[in-house]
Design a protein around this motif. Structure first.
Motif, PDB file in Angstrom:
ATOM      1  N   GLY A 153      48.392  19.549  60.127  1.00 28.56           N
ATOM      2  CA  GLY A 153      46.940  19.467  59.992  1.00 28.56           C
ATOM      3  C   GLY A 153      46.282  20.826  60.077  1.00 28.56           C
ATOM      4  O   GLY A 153      46.939  21.867  60.217  1.00 28.56           O
ATOM      5  N   VAL A 154      44.939  20.813  59.992  1.00 23.04           N
ATOM      6  CA  VAL A 154      44.147  22.045  59.992  1.00 23.04           C
ATOM      7  C   VAL A 154      42.881  21.828  60.819  1.00 23.04           C
ATOM      8  O   VAL A 154      42.204  20.800  60.670  1.00 23.04           O
ATOM      9  CB  VAL A 154      43.744  22.453  58.550  1.00 23.04           C
ATOM     10  CG1 VAL A 154      42.857  23.692  58.566  1.00 23.04           C
ATOM     11  CG2 VAL A 154      44.976  22.701  57.693  1.00 23.04           C
ATOM     12  N   LEU A 155      42.580  22.790  61.690  1.00 23.90           N
ATOM     13  CA  LEU A 155      41.312  22.822  62.419  1.00 23.90           C
ATOM     14  C   LEU A 155      40.394  23.805  61.704  1.00 23.90           C
ATOM     15  O   LEU A 155      40.746  24.974  61.528  1.00 23.90           O
ATOM     16  CB  LEU A 155      41.531  23.271  63.861  1.00 23.90           C
ATOM     17  CG  LEU A 155      40.279  23.586  64.683  1.00 23.90           C
ATOM     18  CD1 LEU A 155      39.425  22.333  64.882  1.00 23.90           C
ATOM     19  CD2 LEU A 155      40.647  24.202  66.032  1.00 23.90           C
ATOM     20  N   VAL A 180      36.943  25.291  51.133  1.00 25.45           N
ATOM     21  CA  VAL A 180      37.463  26.564  51.637  1.00 25.45           C
ATOM     22  C   VAL A 180      36.834  26.790  53.012  1.00 25.45           C
ATOM     23  O   VAL A 180      35.641  26.550  53.194  1.00 25.45           O
ATOM     24  CB  VAL A 180      37.082  27.700  50.667  1.00 25.45           C
ATOM     25  CG1 VAL A 180      37.528  29.061  51.209  1.00 25.45           C
ATOM     26  CG2 VAL A 180      37.706  27.441  49.292  1.00 25.45           C
ATOM     27  N   PRO A 181      37.619  27.219  54.024  1.00 26.87           N
ATOM     28  CA  PRO A 181      38.988  27.751  53.947  1.00 26.87           C
ATOM     29  C   PRO A 181      40.096  26.729  54.232  1.00 26.87           C
ATOM     30  O   PRO A 181      41.259  27.096  54.248  1.00 26.87           O
ATOM     31  CB  PRO A 181      38.979  28.823  55.026  1.00 26.87           C
ATOM     32  CG  PRO A 181      38.070  28.265  56.067  1.00 26.87           C
ATOM     33  CD  PRO A 181      36.997  27.498  55.355  1.00 26.87           C
ATOM     34  N   THR A 182      39.740  25.449  54.460  1.00 22.83           N
ATOM     35  CA  THR A 182      40.755  24.445  54.775  1.00 22.83           C
ATOM     36  C   THR A 182      41.844  24.398  53.713  1.00 22.83           C
ATOM     37  O   THR A 182      43.044  24.342  54.026  1.00 22.83           O
ATOM     38  CB  THR A 182      40.098  23.054  54.896  1.00 22.83           C
ATOM     39  OG1 THR A 182      39.012  23.117  55.823  1.00 22.83           O
ATOM     40  CG2 THR A 182      41.099  22.014  55.348  1.00 22.83           C
ATOM     41  N   LEU A 183      41.427  24.440  52.458  1.00 21.54           N
ATOM     42  CA  LEU A 183      42.370  24.345  51.343  1.00 21.54           C
ATOM     43  C   LEU A 183      43.412  25.464  51.395  1.00 21.54           C
ATOM     44  O   LEU A 183      44.602  25.229  51.159  1.00 21.54           O
ATOM     45  CB  LEU A 183      41.595  24.396  50.023  1.00 21.54           C
ATOM     46  CG  LEU A 183      42.419  24.240  48.745  1.00 21.54           C
ATOM     47  CD1 LEU A 183      43.085  22.872  48.709  1.00 21.54           C
ATOM     48  CD2 LEU A 183      41.527  24.428  47.515  1.00 21.54           C
ATOM     49  N   HIS A 184      42.978  26.691  51.723  1.00 17.70           N
ATOM     50  CA  HIS A 184      43.904  27.820  51.768  1.00 17.70           C
ATOM     51  C   HIS A 184      44.949  27.637  52.876  1.00 17.70           C
ATOM     52  O   HIS A 184      46.138  27.933  52.685  1.00 17.70           O
ATOM     53  CB  HIS A 184      43.145  29.127  51.990  1.00 17.70           C
ATOM     54  CG  HIS A 184      42.298  29.532  50.821  1.00 17.70           C
ATOM     55  ND1 HIS A 184      42.778  29.593  49.540  1.00 17.70           N
ATOM     56  CD2 HIS A 184      40.999  29.907  50.750  1.00 17.70           C
ATOM     57  CE1 HIS A 184      41.815  29.979  48.718  1.00 17.70           C
ATOM     58  NE2 HIS A 184      40.724  30.173  49.424  1.00 17.70           N
ATOM     59  N   PRO A 208      46.079  26.502  61.369  1.00 24.49           N
ATOM     60  CA  PRO A 208      47.067  25.430  61.187  1.00 24.49           C
ATOM     61  C   PRO A 208      47.439  24.738  62.497  1.00 24.49           C
ATOM     62  O   PRO A 208      47.461  25.362  63.558  1.00 24.49           O
ATOM     63  CB  PRO A 208      48.280  26.175  60.607  1.00 24.49           C
ATOM     64  CG  PRO A 208      48.145  27.576  61.110  1.00 24.49           C
ATOM     65  CD  PRO A 208      46.661  27.840  61.200  1.00 24.49           C
ATOM     66  N   LEU A 209      47.737  23.455  62.397  1.00 28.04           N
ATOM     67  CA  LEU A 209      48.285  22.664  63.505  1.00 28.04           C
ATOM     68  C   LEU A 209      49.706  22.267  63.107  1.00 28.04           C
ATOM     69  O   LEU A 209      49.934  21.831  61.974  1.00 28.04           O
ATOM     70  CB  LEU A 209      47.435  21.421  63.752  1.00 28.04           C
ATOM     71  CG  LEU A 209      45.963  21.669  64.097  1.00 28.04           C
ATOM     72  CD1 LEU A 209      45.184  20.354  64.109  1.00 28.04           C
ATOM     73  CD2 LEU A 209      45.827  22.369  65.432  1.00 28.04           C
ATOM     74  N   SER A 232      35.985  20.467  62.349  1.00 31.29           N
ATOM     75  CA  SER A 232      36.660  19.319  61.747  1.00 31.29           C
ATOM     76  C   SER A 232      38.166  19.499  61.814  1.00 31.29           C
ATOM     77  O   SER A 232      38.670  20.621  61.885  1.00 31.29           O
ATOM     78  CB  SER A 232      36.215  19.131  60.285  1.00 31.29           C
ATOM     79  OG  SER A 232      36.615  20.243  59.502  1.00 31.29           O
ATOM     80  N   VAL A 233      38.880  18.373  61.799  1.00 29.40           N
ATOM     81  CA  VAL A 233      40.338  18.384  61.760  1.00 29.40           C
ATOM     82  C   VAL A 233      40.790  17.494  60.613  1.00 29.40           C
ATOM     83  O   VAL A 233      40.395  16.325  60.531  1.00 29.40           O
ATOM     84  CB  VAL A 233      40.958  17.884  63.080  1.00 29.40           C
ATOM     85  CG1 VAL A 233      42.475  17.749  62.939  1.00 29.40           C
ATOM     86  CG2 VAL A 233      40.623  18.837  64.223  1.00 29.40           C
TER      87      VAL A 233
END
Length: 416
Positions: free
Chosen positions: A262-264, A211-215, A253-254, A175-176
């Motif tokens: 953003g985040v992958l 988690v881990p997106t939030l971090h 991170p992007l 997900s992104v």
């Protein structure tokens, strides 16, 4: 540390094995008294190797091996038993056991050999896993780089990358999440799941709050949960991850111009998926994406500038006054519609603009008349527009504005 699950129905042998193995560095040992208990332990906790007796009630060592390999095909496994029948050895090796060791003899020597086999089995598994993971990630990098060159819009590229992560990377969910440029709120931009994972099942694990997106959103750096069975997640969330078989989770991170956009996030069904080398390779993949996003931003800015220039050009084209753009060699680089109409009707427009012909050239004398009184750029003199009608009576209504572009001098000629 090498974690071992020792399975035997004889308590004395469990104690003996635990004693000798834990005397050595880099070994931890848990025990199970039968196959059923061993499977329950494996569901709750990862072990780098399983060492099992053969002759046990309810489920013998071969049956346990078969069930373990069904659930985790790459799990290292050693049959350690007093039974030496040839058919047992053949069955064990055919089902994927790493080694078959026979009990007996002096305990210290016997457990020294077992410890050696445990090290060899885990090192071989780690090497095989790394080769397999790297092959998948290099394939992922190749596909992503190809997509970067072929896809021109951010949303299409994000969707394609999520799909590539499933197909080439072997991940179960990709997900992104992107930061909104105005509100700075995080939104799910795209996600993909492997065929056996229903999209509804994946929803809790693609949220920006998961988690881990939030971090990564908070800290601006990659975050890896190597094994969700032992990672200190919030209890309900951790159980939910493990229940659907997501053993490794990671987010990267992007960026655009060093700013987080953003985040992958990736979820895998393999524990300890990311080694240091694999993390570096994933960072290379996300850096490639970040560069693509930055180029897209630059392209959009360029398009805005081009649009503004086109608007200005349209205004000049529709003006009733004549505009010429001339270089220092006398070449007419541009003439608006009014200028073209004048040039087509007359070869004697004004004293300063004689003989504008189809060749698009002015004579040396004509150029001299137009620019003779314009200050040289090297003098530091004011270079704002100069109306030659103030300098000479020969060309009423004519003004010339010099300017420099890309290291060359040009003149914008305005004829009222």
């Amino acid at each position: 540390m090498i974690s071992i699950l020792l399975v035997d129905d004889e308590p004395v042998l469990l104690d003996l094995g635990s004693f000798y193995l834990t005397q050595r560095e880099h070994f931890t040992v848990d025990t199970a008294s039968n196959g059923k208990e061993a499977l329950e332990r494996l569901e709750k906790h990862p072990y780098q190797i399983v060492v099992s007796d053969y002759d046990m009630p309810y489920m013998n060592g071969i049956e346990l091996l078969r069930e373990v390999k069904k659930r985790s095909p790459n799990q290292p496994f050693i049959i350690f038993t007093g039974k030496g029948r040839e058919e047992v050895v053949i069955d064990a090796l055919n089902l994927g056991a790493d080694f078959y060791l026979q009990k007996g003899g002096e305990p210290k020597a016997q457990y020294t050999e077992l410890a050696h086999k445990c090290r060899r089995a885990t090192e071989r598994r780690q090497a095989q896993d790394q080769i397999r993971h790297l092959a998948r990630l290099y394939s992922l990098l190749s596909r992503v780089n190809k997509a970067v060159y072929q896809i021109r819009t951010r949303d299409d590229l994000i969707r394609e990358v999520c799909q590539i992560a499933i197909e080439q990377g072997g991940f179960k969910v990709a997900s992104v999440c992107m930061l909104h440029p105005v509100t700075n709120l995080t939104e799910i931009a795209a996600y993909a799941t492997s065929p056996e994972i229903p999209k509804k099942t994946a929803e809790p694990f693609i949220s920006p709050e998961s988690v881990p997106t939030l971090h990564t959103l908070k800290e601006g750096r990659f975050h890896v949960c190597s094994d969700n069975r032992r990672y200190p997640h919030e209890e309900q969330y951790g159980r939910a991850l493990c229940a659907v078989g997501f053993l490794t989770s990671a987010s990267f991170p992007l960026r655009v111009s060093d700013g987080l956009i953003g985040v992958l996030t990736l979820h895998s069904d393999e524990a300890d998926f990311f080694s240091e080398e694999e993390v570096l390779l994933m960072m290379e993949i996300t850096e490639s994406l970040s560069l693509a996003f930055e180029l897209m931003v630059q392209e959009r800015e360029k398009e805005k500038v081009v649009d503004r220039l086109n608007m200005m050009l349209s205004a000049i084209e529709s003006d009733n006054d004549a505009f010429f753009l001339i270089d220092t060699q006398g070449t007419i680089q541009y003439a608006n519609l009014a200028a073209q109409r004048i040039a087509s009707k007359s070869k004697n427009i004004h004293a300063g603009l004689q003989n504008i012909t189809d060749t698009g050239l002015l004579t040396t004398g004509e150029i001299h008349q137009l620019v003779a009184n314009i200050p040289n750029s090297d003098t530091g003199t004011e270079k704002s527009g100069i109306n030659l009608s103030e300098k000479t009576d020969k060309v009423p209504g004519l003004s010339v504005r010099p300017f420099d572009h890309d290291g060359s001098r040009f003149y914008l000629v305005h004829l009222k």
